[in-house]
Design an enzyme around this catalytic site. Structure first.
Site, mmCIF file in Angstrom:
data_model
loop_
_atom_site.group_PDB
_atom_site.id
_atom_site.type_symbol
_atom_site.label_atom_id
_atom_site.label_comp_id
_atom_site.label_asym_id
_atom_site.label_seq_id
_atom_site.Cartn_x
_atom_site.Cartn_y
_atom_site.Cartn_z
ATOM 1 N N HIS A 1 -111.115 120.361 106.022
ATOM 2 C CA HIS A 1 -112.398 119.973 106.595
ATOM 3 C C HIS A 1 -113.462 120.577 105.684
ATOM 4 O O HIS A 1 -113.795 121.761 105.811
ATOM 5 C CB HIS A 1 -112.556 120.510 108.022
ATOM 6 C CG HIS A 1 -111.485 120.054 108.956
ATOM 7 N ND1 HIS A 1 -111.614 118.946 109.756
ATOM 8 C CD2 HIS A 1 -110.245 120.559 109.216
ATOM 9 C CE1 HIS A 1 -110.509 118.788 110.488
ATOM 10 N NE2 HIS A 1 -109.670 119.753 110.166
ATOM 11 N N THR A 2 -113.994 119.780 104.761
ATOM 12 C CA THR A 2 -114.906 120.338 103.762
ATOM 13 C C THR A 2 -116.213 120.825 104.376
ATOM 14 O O THR A 2 -116.851 121.727 103.839
ATOM 15 C CB THR A 2 -115.204 119.304 102.664
ATOM 16 O OG1 THR A 2 -115.690 118.104 103.268
ATOM 17 C CG2 THR A 2 -113.971 119.001 101.851
ATOM 18 N N CYS A 3 -116.628 120.231 105.501
ATOM 19 C CA CYS A 3 -117.889 120.675 106.094
ATOM 20 C C CYS A 3 -117.755 122.050 106.727
ATOM 21 O O CYS A 3 -118.753 122.739 106.974
ATOM 22 C CB CYS A 3 -118.392 119.662 107.120
ATOM 23 S SG CYS A 3 -117.199 119.243 108.385
ATOM 24 N N PHE A 4 -116.513 122.485 107.013
ATOM 25 C CA PHE A 4 -116.287 123.827 107.573
ATOM 26 C C PHE A 4 -115.636 124.754 106.552
ATOM 27 O O PHE A 4 -115.332 125.903 106.873
ATOM 28 C CB PHE A 4 -115.368 123.747 108.803
ATOM 29 C CG PHE A 4 -115.876 122.856 109.895
ATOM 30 C CD1 PHE A 4 -116.969 123.236 110.652
ATOM 31 C CD2 PHE A 4 -115.271 121.634 110.156
ATOM 32 C CE1 PHE A 4 -117.441 122.413 111.658
ATOM 33 C CE2 PHE A 4 -115.736 120.811 111.161
ATOM 34 C CZ PHE A 4 -116.833 121.197 111.917
#
Length: 976
Positions: free
Chosen positions: A941-944
């Site tokens: 999960h790149t946003c996290f």
């Protein structure tokens, strides 16, 4: 009882000999100290430092010889620089840096057995590693032709070849510790002994007399040599008992130590192996070892140092003299293992050990010169070359196995009917290369999968276009034509995501650069409908036979515009011609490494006629950006191709590459750091955020600064293409959408996840995953001021504020939102940047990469500290199973190359570059979490900044899955 005459004579001779020997050593040490002072004085004079520093000032700072200058520690540095002005400090720093570079070369020559070449290299004015790396083949050939230096040139060529080979392997040539150890060896015993040393030698002389009296004169010479070696090795014994220990053999003796190997010869890679070292005194009694002893273990593989762990001693008294060294073996081949005590190798060191590659791993084995579309002729045998590799990427031997063998599965496109071709496999054991010959008897379009056992090869998916002999001749004729005006009739079935009620009659034109669709009115007036670049992002998708049109149909999608669907009788010829042009444009292969080699070669050839001569540039550090722009704004292409020689205003120093690198780094910071020029911005206040062109920049920062930024990036790429000696990396963390625009890709809403994570989490992800029919959204976007006041409403389509967003069209709305926020608002800035970039780098060369590959090409791979990574991460989920997987993870990551670390970081955070402060500045920190799956690929999960790890049966399985995910896991694969 009277003493015999011969004993009295022996005592007198022994005493006189000892006295003379002590006097000789005192004189020798005095002369050596004087020589040290002379060398220091010469260095001070040669660098114009006599008015700044004196030999006494260096001695007071604890610096006794020139070797100490090259490795100043903090204490000596502060003492030496006390009372000096800033300008004086800069002069001294510059001289020390040059001296250190010379000593680094000297150390490297010593480590690689080229010490005798040092004087020779100085004769050719090669004083640093950069100088040696920069020697061109042309220069060496010229020297070889000169009979007066041709013999010497062979030695220089050997040094250059070994240096380049080690650099290509990616290892550290000379570490700080290696340099310090080497310089310590050079400086020891030159100026560090006081009068006690000579008293000690006098006592030694007395003891030697006793030996003579004991009728052992033959031991004199042996003990003398051993004593001096021991003194050099151990330093002056600081207690009276040391003398007694020496003569009783109670000291650590390298020649008495032994090594025990805990693995058999030719063990396969993939294991952590260990060996033990038993330490003994000179009298062969066990020596209790600890980390206070100067034991050095260095393991080298292909010029790269291997990480080791060492455990000293044991709670058991019988093993107090035991040390156990462990290291992990992932690369096959020869390992050189050096075990030293101080500066002396133990008996047998360095040792050579060989490790064999493991069994073939399908996920690492793949085709050479890979192409997603293979063109062959019906009835003819077509070769497919496969490089067999193990799970760690080593070339592995192919052995026939009833359970595991290579096989190909082919199905007809569209109908999915299975087709079995004639297949023959030939293996070359020397090259570890396997060739699979397939013969397709029937023309058409097929999809193939090649597997080893039941596992598909890493690039084992591809399409096959089989042409009849006439069609193949037609394709060869197309490729041989100088004017590319050939066209093929087709029917346009679908465009803009909509199927046409009545298909359009169009003509398909193909050239080496583009594929164009034209529609003709009255058979003479042509109108261009669509243009697709001949580059890897343009994909052909074969849909099989369409009964309505009695011919095959195919889809063309370039990722920049909506895909189109065509029906054409000559579809196979169109696809084969396009594929042939594509492979020619990218060098014959679609892998990143092959494309990078092709890119560097083509770029070098493009500017071959432009001299890479030196161009002096004087820069004002206080106004770096404006001054650099002003000086270079009138440069033509020939000037940009020259090697800039940087001098900073009012700062002494010669640019041997260091000042140029510093200028590039400082300039990149000014251009791309939002807190500096304001040319680029982040979508949030997060210092980790990726940078994007700033449409709301200061009006003083004109578009020409973007053009200048593009030229600087182009200059970095050009310098890197010449050789690793000139390598320059762009220090920036660009947004994915900006990189995509540079290569002409269509930007969609998925880019929000990496570019603007907060917006993605708060709006995009919610709309994508929920029912939004009742949200009253329209195809428009509202813009607000920083204070929260509505400024304007922008329609994303004509009258968009009146068109509602529904569950059916919400993905189109999200794409249009991405187009507006990420593309349309910075169109002018991107075009200006591309104008500068394309001045040095043609668009057709950039377009052979995708956005992730472009970042690796431009920004390279940074220096990633595994220790820093371990200190600044968080773990989510705790269990015995996950602890095991986590331990495996750190073991695997410790063996990663810089490129693999960059891929892992790119996979987890969306960018291969770390913030300036490293892993500690990532916000949020990288989260490693447990994924409740088994033997699946890791996800992220790149946003996290979250990496999710499933459970695995073995570390080998985990390693293969992780490498597959990070290497293939770009947009839409492996990301959640």
């Amino acid at each position: 009882m009277s003493m015999p005459v011969w004993v009295i004579f022996s005592l007198i001779v022994g005493y006189l000999t000892s006295f003379y020997y002590v006097s000789y050593l005192r004189t020798t040490f005095t002369n050596q100290k004087a020589e040290c002072n002379k060398r220091v004085d010469a260095w001070l004079t040669g660098n114009g430092l006599t008015k700044i520093l004196t030999t006494k000032a260096l001695t007071d700072a604890g610096i006794d010889c020139l070797e100490d200058v090259a490795v100043l520690d903090d204490d000596k540095y502060s003492t030496l620089f006390q009372g000096l002005s800033l300008k004086q400090k800069k002069c001294v720093n510059s001289a020390v840096r040059v001296l250190k570079d010379e000593k680094i070369l000297e150390c490297w020559l010593y480590k690689n057995g080229f010490s005798d070449c040092q004087t020779l290299l100085k004769k050719f004015n090669l004083n640093t590693l950069d100088d040696v790396r920069g020697v061109s083949e042309k220069t060496l050939n010229q020297l070889s032709g000169d009979k007066s230096v041709s013999h010497s040139c062979d030695s220089v060529r050997s040094v250059v070849d070994v240096l380049k080979q080690q650099q290509e392997s990616g290892g550290e040539l000379v570490s700080d510790n290696s340099l310090r150890d080497y310089l310590h060896l050079k400086s020891i015993a030159l100026s560090k002994y006081d009068s006690r040393y000579f008293y000690y030698l006098a006592a030694l002389g007395f003891c030697l007399l006793i030996m003579i009296v004991a009728e052992s004169p033959s031991m004199y010479q042996e003990w003398t040599v051993q004593t001096i070696n021991w003194c050099h090795q151990r330093g002056f014994p600081d207690s009276k008992t040391a003398i007694f220990d020496f003569f009783t053999g109670r000291y650590l003796a390298p020649q008495c130590c032994t090594v025990g190997w805990e693995w058999e010869e030719f063990t396969t890679v993939g294991k952590t192996v260990a060996f033990t070292i038993r330490f003994y005194q000179k009298n062969w009694k066990p020596y209790p070892i600890s980390n206070a002893d100067s034991v050095l273990v260095e393991i080298m593989h292909q010029g790269v140092k291997v990480a080791t762990t060492m455990e000293y001693g044991s709670v058991e008294p019988t093993n107090a003299n035991l040390a156990r060294v462990s290291f992990t073996v992932h690369k096959s081949g020869e390992y050189k293992i050096s075990v030293m005590i101080g500066a002396r190798h133990i008996k047998g060191s360095p040792f050579s050990k060989f490790f064999e590659p493991g069994p073939i791993d399908a996920s690492k084995t793949g085709f050479m010169n890979y192409s997603s579309t293979v063109v062959c002729m019906a009835g003819a045998s077509h070769p497919l070359q496969i490089e067999t590799r193990d799970s760690f990427g080593n070339l592995a031997a192919y052995k026939t196995d009833l359970n595991n063998y290579f096989k190909i599965s082919i199905r007809e496109s569209g109908s999915n009917i299975k087709y079995v071709p004639a297949t023959q496999i030939i293996y070359d054991p020397n090259e570890k290369r396997l060739t699979m010959y397939i013969t397709m008897e029937r023309a058409g379009c097929y999809h193939a999968k090649v597997s080893y056992g039941d596992v598909k090869l890493k690039n084992g998916d591809f399409d096959i276009v089989v042409l009849s002999p006439n069609e193949m001749a037609h394709v060869h004729k197309n490729l041989a034509k100088k004017n590319h005006n050939v066209s093929y009739e087709a029917r346009l079935i679908s465009c803009n995501h909509e199927r046409l009620e009545k298909p359009k009659k169009v003509f398909v034109y193909i050239s080496p650069k583009q594929l164009t669709l034209k529609e003709f009115y009255l058979k003479i007036i042509g109108k261009k409908l669509y243009t697709f670049r001949v580059c890897p992002s343009t994909k052909f998708i074969f849909n099989g036979l369409n009964n309505q049109y009695d011919t095959s149909t195919f889809t063309i999608d370039d990722g920049a515009q909506p895909p189109i669907v065509l029906a054409a009788k000559d579809g196979n010829i169109i696809a084969a011609t396009f594929t042939s042009y594509l492979l020619k444009n990218i060098g014959g292969s679609e892998t990143f490494q092959d494309k990078q080699i092709f890119f560097n070669h083509q770029l070098t050839q493009l500017h071959l006629k432009r001299a890479h001569s030196r161009l002096p540039i004087k820069i004002d550090r206080s106004n770096l950006l404006y001054n650099s722009y002003k000086i270079t704004k009138h440069f033509d292409l020939s000037d940009w191709c020259k090697r800039f020689e940087i001098t900073f205003l009012d700062e002494p120093g010669l640019d041997w590459g260091g000042l140029l690198r510093e200028w590039f780094e400082l300039l990149c910071s000014e251009l791309f750091d939002p807190s500096c020029s304001g040319l680029f911005m982040r979508f949030s206040d997060d210092s980790q955020g990726l940078v994007h062109p700033n449409p709301k920049r200061n009006p003083e920062m004109k578009l020409k600064y973007y053009e200048f930024a593009g030229k600087i990036v182009g200059k970095c790429l050009y310098e890197t293409s010449l050789s690793s000696t000139y390598r320059q990396l762009v220090k920036a963390r660009f947004s994915r959408s900006f990189l995509a625009q540079l290569i002409g890709l269509r930007v969609n809403y998925k880019y929000f996840e990496t570019d603007d994570p907060e917006f993605y989490k708060s709006k995009i992800k919610f709309i994508e995953g929920n029912d939004i029919d009742d949200m009253e959204l329209t195809f428009s976007e509202e813009e607000y001021s920083p204070s929260g006041h509505l400024i304007k409403v922008v329609d994303l389509i004509p009258n968009g504020s009146r068109v509602p967003v529904t569950n059916r069209n919400k993905l189109r709305y999200l794409d249009l939102l991405a187009q507006y926020r990420l593309t349309s608002s910075v169109k002018d800035e991107v075009e200006a940047f591309l104008k500068g970039l394309n001045e040095l780098i043609p668009d057709n060369l950039l377009s052979i990469f995708d956005e992730n590959e472009l970042e690796l090409l431009m920004c390279g791979t940074g220096n990633y500290s595994i220790a820093d990574f371990k200190m600044h991460h968080t773990v989510i989920g705790a269990s015995l199973t996950f602890t095991k997987v986590l331990d495996w993870f750190w073991t695997i990551v410790a063996s990663f190359t810089e490129e693999q670390m960059a891929r892992l970081l790119q996979f987890t955070t969306g960018c291969s570059q770390l913030p300036p402060g490293g892993f500690s500045e990532l916000n949020p920190k990288i989260q490693i979490s447990y994924s409740p799956t088994y033997n699946a690929l890791p996800t992220a999960h790149t946003c996290f900044n979250q990496l999710c790890l499933p459970d695995y049966e073995s570390i080998e399985q985990f390693h293969s899955a992780l490498l597959l995910a990070i290497n293939e896991g770009n947009q839409g694969f492996g990301l959640v």
